[in-house]
Design a protein around this motif. Structure first.
Motif, PDB file in Angstrom:
ATOM      1  N   SER A  17       0.836  -1.211   0.000  1.00 47.73           N
ATOM      2  CA  SER A  17       0.000   0.000   0.000  1.00 47.73           C
ATOM      3  C   SER A  17       0.862   1.249   0.000  1.00 47.73           C
ATOM      4  O   SER A  17       0.565   2.215  -0.712  1.00 47.73           O
ATOM      5  CB  SER A  17      -0.913   0.009   1.227  1.00 47.73           C
ATOM      6  N   ASN A  18       1.914   1.239   0.798  1.00 43.83           N
ATOM      7  CA  ASN A  18       2.811   2.395   0.865  1.00 43.83           C
ATOM      8  C   ASN A  18       3.523   2.621  -0.463  1.00 43.83           C
ATOM      9  O   ASN A  18       3.697   3.771  -0.888  1.00 43.83           O
ATOM     10  CB  ASN A  18       3.823   2.233   1.994  1.00 43.83           C
ATOM     11  N   LEU A  19       3.931   1.551  -1.126  1.00 41.06           N
ATOM     12  CA  LEU A  19       4.574   1.694  -2.439  1.00 41.06           C
ATOM     13  C   LEU A  19       3.606   2.315  -3.442  1.00 41.06           C
ATOM     14  O   LEU A  19       3.983   3.192  -4.224  1.00 41.06           O
ATOM     15  CB  LEU A  19       5.057   0.338  -2.950  1.00 41.06           C
ATOM     16  N   ALA A  20       2.359   1.851  -3.430  1.00 38.74           N
ATOM     17  CA  ALA A  20       1.360   2.408  -4.351  1.00 38.74           C
ATOM     18  C   ALA A  20       1.124   3.882  -4.052  1.00 38.74           C
ATOM     19  O   ALA A  20       1.059   4.713  -4.959  1.00 38.74           O
ATOM     20  CB  ALA A  20       0.055   1.622  -4.245  1.00 38.74           C
ATOM     21  N   LEU A  21       1.013   4.228  -2.779  1.00 37.38           N
ATOM     22  CA  LEU A  21       0.791   5.615  -2.386  1.00 37.38           C
ATOM     23  C   LEU A  21       1.984   6.494  -2.781  1.00 37.38           C
ATOM     24  O   LEU A  21       1.804   7.587  -3.335  1.00 37.38           O
ATOM     25  CB  LEU A  21       0.546   5.704  -0.876  1.00 37.38           C
ATOM     26  N   ASP A  22       3.200   6.016  -2.527  1.00 36.41           N
ATOM     27  CA  ASP A  22       4.396   6.768  -2.911  1.00 36.41           C
ATOM     28  C   ASP A  22       4.439   6.992  -4.420  1.00 36.41           C
ATOM     29  O   ASP A  22       4.798   8.075  -4.883  1.00 36.41           O
ATOM     30  CB  ASP A  22       5.665   6.036  -2.467  1.00 36.41           C
ATOM     31  N   HIS A  23       4.060   5.960  -5.168  1.00 36.64           N
ATOM     32  CA  HIS A  23       4.085   6.091  -6.621  1.00 36.64           C
ATOM     33  C   HIS A  23       3.054   7.117  -7.087  1.00 36.64           C
ATOM     34  O   HIS A  23       3.346   7.950  -7.952  1.00 36.64           O
ATOM     35  CB  HIS A  23       3.843   4.749  -7.285  1.00 36.64           C
ATOM     36  N   ARG A  24       1.867   7.072  -6.531  1.00 36.56           N
ATOM     37  CA  ARG A  24       0.830   8.043  -6.917  1.00 36.56           C
ATOM     38  C   ARG A  24       1.264   9.462  -6.562  1.00 36.56           C
ATOM     39  O   ARG A  24       1.050  10.396  -7.338  1.00 36.56           O
ATOM     40  CB  ARG A  24      -0.500   7.702  -6.243  1.00 36.56           C
ATOM     41  N   ARG A  25       1.880   9.641  -5.408  1.00 40.31           N
ATOM     42  CA  ARG A  25       2.342  10.976  -5.011  1.00 40.31           C
ATOM     43  C   ARG A  25       3.435  11.482  -5.935  1.00 40.31           C
ATOM     44  O   ARG A  25       3.421  12.642  -6.353  1.00 40.31           O
ATOM     45  CB  ARG A  25       2.859  10.954  -3.574  1.00 40.31           C
ATOM     46  N   SER A  26       4.409  10.633  -6.253  1.00 46.43           N
ATOM     47  CA  SER A  26       5.497  11.081  -7.127  1.00 46.43           C
ATOM     48  C   SER A  26       4.975  11.376  -8.527  1.00 46.43           C
ATOM     49  O   SER A  26       5.433  12.313  -9.180  1.00 46.43           O
ATOM     50  CB  SER A  26       6.634  10.061  -7.162  1.00 46.43           C
ATOM     51  N   THR A  27       3.994  10.607  -8.988  1.00 47.07           N
ATOM     52  CA  THR A  27       3.386  10.874 -10.296  1.00 47.07           C
ATOM     53  C   THR A  27       2.674  12.219 -10.277  1.00 47.07           C
ATOM     54  O   THR A  27       2.797  13.005 -11.224  1.00 47.07           O
ATOM     55  CB  THR A  27       2.412   9.747 -10.676  1.00 47.07           C
ATOM     56  N   ALA A  28       1.950  12.503  -9.195  1.00 46.08           N
ATOM     57  CA  ALA A  28       1.240  13.786  -9.089  1.00 46.08           C
ATOM     58  C   ALA A  28       2.233  14.945  -9.072  1.00 46.08           C
ATOM     59  O   ALA A  28       2.006  15.972  -9.725  1.00 46.08           O
ATOM     60  CB  ALA A  28       0.377  13.806  -7.834  1.00 46.08           C
ATOM     61  N   ARG A  29       3.345  14.790  -8.360  1.00 43.85           N
ATOM     62  CA  ARG A  29       4.365  15.851  -8.329  1.00 43.85           C
ATOM     63  C   ARG A  29       4.985  16.049  -9.697  1.00 43.85           C
ATOM     64  O   ARG A  29       5.227  17.177 -10.126  1.00 43.85           O
ATOM     65  CB  ARG A  29       5.445  15.525  -7.294  1.00 43.85           C
ATOM     66  N   ARG A  30       5.240  14.960 -10.410  1.00 44.01           N
ATOM     67  CA  ARG A  30       5.824  15.058 -11.750  1.00 44.01           C
ATOM     68  C   ARG A  30       4.865  15.782 -12.691  1.00 44.01           C
ATOM     69  O   ARG A  30       5.277  16.666 -13.443  1.00 44.01           O
ATOM     70  CB  ARG A  30       6.159  13.675 -12.296  1.00 44.01           C
TER      71      ARG A  30
END
Length: 172
Positions: free
Chosen positions: A62-75
């Motif tokens: 879950s944390n990996l998915a959340l981190d990925h979504r956050r980094s995608t949003a920042r990008r």
């Protein structure tokens, strides 16, 4: 639970972990990539005893998915900010503006070439090759302070050109 035991739980729960990641991300291929990343983290991380290893693995996923979504949003936000400051087709430079820009660029290149060899090399390594000040200092076996002084000299020469004083003034 030992690292081997956690890996055994991972292998047993792999289909459910993949389903969790797929549902959170909406992309089965990306879910596979993050599942691989989870496995690599398990390989690299030493864990102590765990009361519920399956819950631990699902939380990691879950944390990996959340981190990925956050980094995608920042990008995406960065890219939108970048595109907002780029000129539109109507704002592209005229042929005269392009010629003036090329002449100024040539003047800057001459100004950098007119700098002492070491200053020019340090500037090129820092600005064009992406070397750090500390790395340049280590390569040249000097402290960071002289590297910064060389960079200041190069920037001063560029600012003189930018302010319209010419290459002769940059050499001074």
């Amino acid at each position: 639970m030992s690292a081997g035991g956690l890996k055994a739980v991972f292998l047993a729960e792999r289909p459910m972990l993949l389903r969790l990641l797929s549902s959170r991300l909406g992309d089965p291929d990306l879910a596979q990539d993050l599942l691989q990343e989870l496995w690599l983290k398990l390989e690299a991380t030493a864990t102590g005893p765990l009361a519920d290893p399956a819950a631990y693995l699902f939380r990691m996923a879950s944390n990996l998915a959340l981190d990925h979504r956050r980094s995608t949003a920042r990008r995406i936000q960065r890219e939108q900010g970048w595109s907002e400051v780029q000129p539109s087709h109507a704002e592209y430079a005229t042929a005269e503006d392009t010629l003036i820009s090329r002449e100024r660029l040539a003047e800057m290149e001459r100004a950098i070439a007119a700098l002492p060899e070491r200053t020019s090399a340090i500037f090129r390594a820092y600005r064009f090759e992406g070397a750090s000040r500390k790395g340049i200092a280590a390569d040249l076996e000097i402290s960071v302070s002289p590297v910064e002084k060389h960079l200041q000299r190069a920037y001063r020469a560029i600012h003189i050109i930018r302010d319209g004083e010419g290459v002769d003034a940059a050499r001074a």
